[in-house]
Each structure stands twice: as structure tokens, then as C-alpha cells.
Write a protein that holds these residues in place. Structure first.
Motif, PDB file in Angstrom:
ATOM      1  N   THR A  19      -9.905  11.842 -89.560  1.00 33.62           N
ATOM      2  CA  THR A  19      -8.891  11.237 -88.519  1.00 33.62           C
ATOM      3  C   THR A  19      -7.702  12.132 -88.605  1.00 33.62           C
ATOM      4  O   THR A  19      -7.083  12.334 -89.411  1.00 33.62           O
ATOM      5  CB  THR A  19      -8.463   9.849 -89.552  1.00 33.62           C
ATOM      6  OG1 THR A  19      -9.666   9.121 -89.707  1.00 33.62           O
ATOM      7  CG2 THR A  19      -7.449   9.123 -88.494  1.00 33.62           C
ATOM      8  N   ARG A  21      -4.114  13.296 -86.537  1.00 34.55           N
ATOM      9  CA  ARG A  21      -2.752  12.420 -86.209  1.00 34.55           C
ATOM     10  C   ARG A  21      -2.571  11.320 -87.147  1.00 34.55           C
ATOM     11  O   ARG A  21      -2.086  10.174 -86.474  1.00 34.55           O
ATOM     12  CB  ARG A  21      -2.943  11.893 -84.660  1.00 34.55           C
ATOM     13  CG  ARG A  21      -2.936  13.132 -83.594  1.00 34.55           C
ATOM     14  CD  ARG A  21      -2.816  12.526 -82.310  1.00 34.55           C
ATOM     15  NE  ARG A  21      -2.795  13.581 -81.359  1.00 34.55           N
ATOM     16  CZ  ARG A  21      -3.566  13.614 -80.255  1.00 34.55           C
ATOM     17  NH1 ARG A  21      -3.976  12.362 -79.962  1.00 34.55           N
ATOM     18  NH2 ARG A  21      -3.751  14.560 -79.321  1.00 34.55           N
ATOM     19  N   ALA A  22      -2.895  11.279 -88.443  1.00 34.27           N
ATOM     20  CA  ALA A  22      -2.747  10.196 -89.195  1.00 34.27           C
ATOM     21  C   ALA A  22      -1.274  10.291 -89.778  1.00 34.27           C
ATOM     22  O   ALA A  22      -0.705  11.333 -89.495  1.00 34.27           O
ATOM     23  CB  ALA A  22      -3.648  10.619 -90.504  1.00 34.27           C
ATOM     24  N   ALA A  23      -0.910   9.228 -90.281  1.00 32.50           N
ATOM     25  CA  ALA A  23       0.427   9.079 -90.981  1.00 32.50           C
ATOM     26  C   ALA A  23       0.706  10.260 -91.949  1.00 32.50           C
ATOM     27  O   ALA A  23       1.836  10.667 -92.167  1.00 32.50           O
ATOM     28  CB  ALA A  23       0.639   7.749 -91.448  1.00 32.50           C
ATOM     29  N   ARG A  24      -0.232  10.315 -92.859  1.00 30.61           N
ATOM     30  CA  ARG A  24      -0.184  11.217 -93.822  1.00 30.61           C
ATOM     31  C   ARG A  24      -1.539  11.849 -94.052  1.00 30.61           C
ATOM     32  O   ARG A  24      -2.560  11.427 -93.960  1.00 30.61           O
ATOM     33  CB  ARG A  24       0.322  10.612 -95.096  1.00 30.61           C
ATOM     34  CG  ARG A  24      -0.394   9.438 -95.855  1.00 30.61           C
ATOM     35  CD  ARG A  24      -0.136   9.020 -96.874  1.00 30.61           C
ATOM     36  NE  ARG A  24      -0.455   7.483 -96.656  1.00 30.61           N
ATOM     37  CZ  ARG A  24       0.011   6.487 -97.293  1.00 30.61           C
ATOM     38  NH1 ARG A  24       1.034   6.578 -98.391  1.00 30.61           N
ATOM     39  NH2 ARG A  24      -0.174   5.243 -97.016  1.00 30.61           N
ATOM     40  N   ASN A  25      -1.559  13.097 -94.953  1.00 28.90           N
ATOM     41  CA  ASN A  25      -2.758  13.747 -95.380  1.00 28.90           C
ATOM     42  C   ASN A  25      -3.420  13.001 -96.417  1.00 28.90           C
ATOM     43  O   ASN A  25      -2.594  12.684 -97.533  1.00 28.90           O
ATOM     44  CB  ASN A  25      -2.478  15.122 -95.704  1.00 28.90           C
ATOM     45  CG  ASN A  25      -2.061  15.935 -94.606  1.00 28.90           C
ATOM     46  OD1 ASN A  25      -2.475  15.773 -93.229  1.00 28.90           O
ATOM     47  ND2 ASN A  25      -1.066  16.806 -94.493  1.00 28.90           N
ATOM     48  N   SER A  26      -4.737  12.706 -96.531  1.00 24.83           N
ATOM     49  CA  SER A  26      -5.235  12.250 -97.697  1.00 24.83           C
ATOM     50  C   SER A  26      -6.883  12.632 -97.435  1.00 24.83           C
ATOM     51  O   SER A  26      -7.378  12.909 -96.512  1.00 24.83           O
ATOM     52  CB  SER A  26      -5.332  10.523 -97.537  1.00 24.83           C
ATOM     53  OG  SER A  26      -5.869  10.100 -96.536  1.00 24.83           O
ATOM     54  N   ARG A  35     -13.664  11.167 -96.262  1.00 21.90           N
ATOM     55  CA  ARG A  35     -12.691  10.701 -95.364  1.00 21.90           C
ATOM     56  C   ARG A  35     -11.471  11.508 -95.416  1.00 21.90           C
ATOM     57  O   ARG A  35     -10.972  11.497 -96.516  1.00 21.90           O
ATOM     58  CB  ARG A  35     -12.645   9.411 -95.346  1.00 21.90           C
ATOM     59  CG  ARG A  35     -13.680   8.444 -95.132  1.00 21.90           C
ATOM     60  CD  ARG A  35     -13.032   7.016 -94.649  1.00 21.90           C
ATOM     61  NE  ARG A  35     -14.358   6.211 -94.345  1.00 21.90           N
ATOM     62  CZ  ARG A  35     -14.893   6.053 -92.982  1.00 21.90           C
ATOM     63  NH1 ARG A  35     -14.286   6.609 -92.051  1.00 21.90           N
ATOM     64  NH2 ARG A  35     -15.849   5.248 -92.825  1.00 21.90           N
ATOM     65  N   CYS A  37      -8.098  12.464 -93.689  1.00 18.63           N
ATOM     66  CA  CYS A  37      -6.988  12.200 -92.715  1.00 18.63           C
ATOM     67  C   CYS A  37      -6.026  13.358 -92.731  1.00 18.63           C
ATOM     68  O   CYS A  37      -5.533  13.801 -93.724  1.00 18.63           O
ATOM     69  CB  CYS A  37      -6.370  11.006 -93.176  1.00 18.63           C
ATOM     70  SG  CYS A  37      -7.371   9.537 -93.101  1.00 18.63           S
ATOM     71  N   THR A  39      -2.429  14.981 -90.579  1.00 19.66           N
ATOM     72  CA  THR A  39      -1.364  14.682 -89.495  1.00 19.66           C
ATOM     73  C   THR A  39      -1.410  15.745 -88.352  1.00 19.66           C
ATOM     74  O   THR A  39      -0.698  15.553 -87.465  1.00 19.66           O
ATOM     75  CB  THR A  39      -0.231  15.007 -90.270  1.00 19.66           C
ATOM     76  OG1 THR A  39       0.041  16.305 -90.845  1.00 19.66           O
ATOM     77  CG2 THR A  39      -0.010  13.900 -91.412  1.00 19.66           C
ATOM     78  N   ARG A  75     -15.436  14.137 -84.501  1.00 23.04           N
ATOM     79  CA  ARG A  75     -14.723  13.551 -85.856  1.00 23.04           C
ATOM     80  C   ARG A  75     -15.595  13.700 -87.116  1.00 23.04           C
ATOM     81  O   ARG A  75     -15.252  13.635 -88.198  1.00 23.04           O
ATOM     82  CB  ARG A  75     -14.421  12.161 -85.538  1.00 23.04           C
ATOM     83  CG  ARG A  75     -13.267  12.014 -84.553  1.00 23.04           C
ATOM     84  CD  ARG A  75     -12.602  10.660 -84.400  1.00 23.04           C
ATOM     85  NE  ARG A  75     -12.079  10.104 -85.658  1.00 23.04           N
ATOM     86  CZ  ARG A  75     -11.981   8.738 -85.610  1.00 23.04           C
ATOM     87  NH1 ARG A  75     -11.987   8.134 -84.726  1.00 23.04           N
ATOM     88  NH2 ARG A  75     -11.334   8.490 -86.814  1.00 23.04           N
TER      89      ARG A  75
END
Length: 82
Positions: A19, A21-26, A35, A37, A39, A75
Motif C-alpha cells: 500500500t 502513500r499510506a499514513a505510516r510505514n508498517s 502487507r 504500507c 508512505t 501492488r
């Protein structure tokens, strides 16, 4: 960040769903799929570089041990651990 060191076996493939452009890296484990994520925006391989960085950290291995087999522009990615 999730500890995925139990997945480390040479030659093992790991399916990854990214994912950008996520709000935070995870990094999380969702069944058989990891998964990730990030930024970072998906331009010029920047997001792929961040995915490798965070995945390697979660697996507790060097970034150079991860080989992208499929999904350089998508993705859904498939990595192999060397």
C-alpha cells in the motif's frame, strides 16, 4: 512493526501486498500474505526500495538477501529470500 523472522528460510518465497502513500510505514502478516504500507509515492522505484527496506527489517535480514521475482510495477509482489 511485526517480527517476521520465523519466515526466514533460504529459497522461500514471500507474497507481499503493498500500500503506497499510506499514513505510516508498517509491516503486518495477514494469513499467508505480508502487507507492507509505505508512505513513499510509487515513482521511479522509490516505493519498491522502501518496501525492501521495511520487509528486510521485519525479517531481520540484509536487504541484499531479498530478490524481487514478480510485481515490480504492481501492488502484489513476490520476493525470494537468498
Amino acid at each position: 512493526m511485526t517480527d517476521l523472522s520465523h519466515l526466514v528460510q533460504p529459497g522461500r518465497t514471500i507474497a507481499v501486498r503493498v500500500t503506497p502513500r499510506a499514513a505510516r510505514n508498517s509491516v503486518t502478516l495477514d494469513g499467508e500474505v505480508v502487507r507492507v504500507c509505505v508512505t513513499t509515492v510509487p515513482e521511479n522505484g522509490k516505493a519498491n526500495a522502501e518496501v525492501v527496506k521495511h520487509l528486510a527489517k521485519a525479517l531481520d535480514i540484509a536487504k541484499t538477501r531479498l530478490v524481487l521475482l514478480r510485481g515490480a510495477t504492481g501492488r502484489d509482489k513476490l520476493f525470494r529470500i537468498d
